[in-house]
Scaffold this active site. Structure first.
Site, PDB file in Angstrom:
ATOM      1  N   ASN A 114      -6.049   7.694   1.741  1.00 41.38           N
ATOM      2  CA  ASN A 114      -6.494   7.037   2.970  1.00 41.38           C
ATOM      3  C   ASN A 114      -7.052   8.016   3.998  1.00 41.38           C
ATOM      4  O   ASN A 114      -8.212   7.961   4.342  1.00 41.38           O
ATOM      5  CB  ASN A 114      -5.352   6.245   3.601  1.00 41.38           C
ATOM      6  CG  ASN A 114      -5.203   4.867   2.996  1.00 41.38           C
ATOM      7  OD1 ASN A 114      -6.057   4.411   2.246  1.00 41.38           O
ATOM      8  ND2 ASN A 114      -4.112   4.200   3.320  1.00 41.38           N
ATOM      9  N   ASP A 166       0.821  -1.206   0.000  1.00 36.44           N
ATOM     10  CA  ASP A 166       0.000   0.000   0.000  1.00 36.44           C
ATOM     11  C   ASP A 166       0.858   1.259   0.000  1.00 36.44           C
ATOM     12  O   ASP A 166       0.493   2.270  -0.603  1.00 36.44           O
ATOM     13  CB  ASP A 166      -0.923  -0.001   1.222  1.00 36.44           C
ATOM     14  CG  ASP A 166      -1.997  -1.087   1.128  1.00 36.44           C
ATOM     15  OD1 ASP A 166      -2.104  -1.730   0.063  1.00 36.44           O
ATOM     16  OD2 ASP A 166      -2.718  -1.287   2.125  1.00 36.44           O
TER      17      ASP A 166
END
EC number: 2.7.1.23
Length: 277
Positions: A137, A67
């Site tokens: 995010n 990620d």
């Protein structure tokens, strides 16, 4: 068709796989551009095929890492380029395929057997100025002094939503609901939804709870505390801020685009969440 290749820089296996992908595409007559930071850690690509992420002008990016690699791409690229992500990270909430599936996935991409999964991002304004990277995010407001809480108020669409004394405040996208926001007690939110999650970090008292608001909401944060705070974006960008500034967070006009081969969300996410906990 033109491809960009980006690899996790601290794993030799990722760098070697990046070279195999590069060679595979070049042999088949496709243009392949390699991220300059990937090249610095594995200088075996042709120099004429090297470019900075900020300069990528390609049809697809093949990301080999976790990620963090995807977040690095999203913070540096200037265009919303679809990403095919190959998991060489720890959990890989954002990644699509495992290393063993790399060339099968690339062939499906070349045949057009995929769809584009679009995810919302957050834009942060500091005193009205948007000068920091958009968040895929979360945006986290953190105490600048460990052990000292932040006292702040936050407003949703102009109305006072809560006054919080806590270690910080996390404002997350649905994609980020499995990250810092979940550690703060927030829920898992289907990443296809158009919402924003707001979660206090260790609030005192615990009457301040996470909330989910519509994606069109504007969240404004003002500080009662007089101490410096830290603003963190996706764990990639950090900035120390004086408490007299005002922060506004809202949905960005930009989106992250992922190459996907299945529309199933829950099997992978459920497994990853259980692995994490």
């Amino acid at each position: 068709m033109r491809f960009g290749i980006v690899a996790r820089r601290d794993r030799e296996e990722a760098l070697k796989l990046a070279y195999r992908v590069y060679d595979y595409l070049k042999v088949r007559g496709y243009d392949a551009i390699v991220d300059s930071e990937t090249y610095e850690h594995f200088p075996h690509f042709k120099e004429e095929d090297i470019a900075k992420l900020e300069e990528f002008d390609v049809d697809f990016i093949i990301a080999i890492g976790g990620d963090g690699t995807i977040l690095r791409i999203e913070h540096k690229t200037k265009k919303d380029i679809p990403i095919l992500s190959i998991n060489m990270g720890t959990l890989g909430f954002l990644t699509e395929v495992e290393p063993s599936e790399t060339f099968f996935a690339i062939n499906r991409l070349l045949r057009g057997e995929y769809y584009i999964d679009e995810r919302i991002k957050l834009r942060t304004y500091i005193n009205g100025e948007a000068r920091i990277p958009d968040a895929l995010n979360e945006v986290a407001i953190l105490t600048g002094i460990p052990g000292k809480v932040i006292h702040l108020r936050y407003y949703v669409d102009g109305g006072l939503a809560d006054e919080v004394r806590a270690d910080g405040l996390v404002v997350a996208t649905p994609t980020g609901s499995t990250g810092y926001a979940m550690s703060a007690g927030g829920p898992f939110v289907d990443p296809r939804l158009d919402t924003i999650i707001i979660a206090p970090l260790l609030p005192l008292p615990r009457t301040s709870v996470p909330m989910v608001v519509p994606g069109y909401s504007k969240i404004e944060i003002e500080f009662v505390t007089k101490r410096e705070v830290i603003l963190a974006v996706d764990g990639q960008y950090y900035e120390h801020l004086s408490p007299d500034i005002k922060i506004r967070i809202e949905k960005s006009p930009r989106k992250t685009k992922f190459v996907r081969f299945t529309r199933e969300i829950y099997p992978k996410y459920t497994m990853r969440i259980k692995e994490r906990h």
